[in-house]
Write a protein that holds these residues in place. Structure first.
Motif, PDB file in Angstrom:
ATOM      1  N   UNK A  69       7.061   7.305 -58.791  1.00  0.00           N
ATOM      2  CA  UNK A  69       7.666   6.031 -59.182  1.00  0.00           C
ATOM      3  C   UNK A  69       6.906   5.404 -60.340  1.00  0.00           C
ATOM      4  N   UNK A  70       7.646   4.915 -61.311  1.00  0.00           N
ATOM      5  CA  UNK A  70       7.027   4.221 -62.436  1.00  0.00           C
ATOM      6  C   UNK A  70       6.341   2.953 -61.915  1.00  0.00           C
ATOM      7  N   UNK A 123      21.757   8.491 -55.119  1.00  0.00           N
ATOM      8  CA  UNK A 123      20.636   9.410 -55.306  1.00  0.00           C
ATOM      9  C   UNK A 123      19.460   8.828 -56.061  1.00  0.00           C
ATOM     10  N   UNK A 124      19.560   7.581 -56.496  1.00  0.00           N
ATOM     11  CA  UNK A 124      18.482   6.952 -57.272  1.00  0.00           C
ATOM     12  C   UNK A 124      17.751   5.956 -56.365  1.00  0.00           C
ATOM     13  N   UNK A 125      16.455   6.181 -56.170  1.00  0.00           N
ATOM     14  CA  UNK A 125      15.645   5.300 -55.327  1.00  0.00           C
ATOM     15  C   UNK A 125      15.320   4.028 -56.100  1.00  0.00           C
ATOM     16  N   UNK A 126      15.556   2.900 -55.468  1.00  0.00           N
ATOM     17  CA  UNK A 126      15.256   1.617 -56.102  1.00  0.00           C
ATOM     18  C   UNK A 126      13.753   1.321 -55.947  1.00  0.00           C
ATOM     19  N   UNK A 127      12.969   2.049 -56.732  1.00  0.00           N
ATOM     20  CA  UNK A 127      11.515   1.997 -56.565  1.00  0.00           C
ATOM     21  C   UNK A 127      10.938   0.622 -56.906  1.00  0.00           C
ATOM     22  N   UNK A 128      11.596  -0.117 -57.783  1.00  0.00           N
ATOM     23  CA  UNK A 128      11.105  -1.468 -58.119  1.00  0.00           C
ATOM     24  C   UNK A 128      11.141  -2.363 -56.884  1.00  0.00           C
ATOM     25  N   UNK A 129      12.262  -2.319 -56.173  1.00  0.00           N
ATOM     26  CA  UNK A 129      12.390  -3.121 -54.954  1.00  0.00           C
ATOM     27  C   UNK A 129      11.354  -2.700 -53.912  1.00  0.00           C
ATOM     28  N   UNK A 130      11.172  -1.391 -53.768  1.00  0.00           N
ATOM     29  CA  UNK A 130      10.252  -0.898 -52.749  1.00  0.00           C
ATOM     30  C   UNK A 130       8.818  -1.274 -53.089  1.00  0.00           C
ATOM     31  N   UNK A 131       8.473  -1.238 -54.380  1.00  0.00           N
ATOM     32  CA  UNK A 131       7.145  -1.692 -54.786  1.00  0.00           C
ATOM     33  C   UNK A 131       6.949  -3.166 -54.433  1.00  0.00           C
ATOM     34  N   UNK A 132       7.963  -3.970 -54.716  1.00  0.00           N
ATOM     35  CA  UNK A 132       7.875  -5.404 -54.422  1.00  0.00           C
ATOM     36  C   UNK A 132       7.726  -5.647 -52.916  1.00  0.00           C
ATOM     37  N   UNK A 133       8.470  -4.894 -52.123  1.00  0.00           N
ATOM     38  CA  UNK A 133       8.368  -5.025 -50.672  1.00  0.00           C
ATOM     39  C   UNK A 133       6.970  -4.630 -50.202  1.00  0.00           C
TER      40      UNK A 133
END
Length: 214
Positions: free
Chosen positions: A117-118, A68-78
């Motif tokens: 997302x932070x 349930x936790x979105x890996x927003x750091x990875x998605x930002x990097x992508x």
């Protein structure tokens, strides 16, 4: 502690990759820069670059969600990497490829913004705004426009959300009921927020009345 170390490692690798790309761009070695991007996407995120490019933005968000936790750091990097790829294609005159990469980056930035997302790597809202400006002469796909309308509303840009929703309704993608629901949501907003969003209460009420009186 673990997340901080993980994030610092990701930022370090991201910075290194972007530095390589910028240096290669400066040397006009665009194909080499694109290879750096391919390698980064293949090795850094636990899924292949091919899969990253083939999945929709929504599906990619789902794949990069754990318990349930979105890996927003990875998605930002992508998203940042795809934006760099778009820039490279634009510089070589490959406008179609530039649009494809930039569009995926735009969609991801808007979704990141919608989930608050932070901004650990970049500011998703600012990145989305920049890409929308870049593609203002393009006809965006209906799917992207629907996401754009949702994003504008989330950003408090109510006049821009209204414009996109009317476009979608004229195209037969959005119904008058969906536009009506938009206006009714805005009625719960404070007057100052509506004014700041470019859609004062009287305009919201006028728009709603025009729809329901048809």
């Amino acid at each position: 502690m673990f997340r901080r170390d993980y994030l610092m490692n990701m930022i370090e690798q991201m910075t290194e990759a972007v530095g390589q790309i910028l240096q290669l761009k400066k040397e006009l070695k665009h194909q080499e820069a694109l290879l750096v991007i391919d390698e980064f996407l293949d090795k850094r995120f636990g899924i292949s670059g091919k899969l990253i490019r083939s999945l929709s933005d929504k599906d990619l968000m789902a794949v990069l969600t754990t318990n349930g936790v979105i890996e927003t750091d990875k998605i930002q990097a992508i998203a940042v990497t795809l934006k760099q790829e778009s820039d490279l294609h634009a510089e070589t005159g490959n406008d179609d490829a530039s649009f494809v990469s930039g569009l995926k980056a735009l969609q991801l930035f808007m979704r990141l913004s919608l989930v608050d997302a932070e901004p650990t790597i970049t500011n998703p809202s600012k990145e989305a705004e920049e890409l929308l400006e870049r593609f203002k002469t393009y006809e965006l796909p209906s799917y992207t426009k629907q996401l754009q309308a949702e994003w504008h509303e989330g950003e408090g840009q109510y006049d821009r959300a209204e414009d996109v929703l009317y476009e979608l309704m004229e195209d037969g993608v959005t119904t008058s009921e969906e536009l009506e629901a938009f206006y009714r949501r805005l009625l719960f907003c404070e007057d100052g927020k509506l004014e700041a969003g470019g859609l004062p209460r009287e305009e919201v009420e006028h728009g709603l009345h025009a729809l329901v009186s048809k």
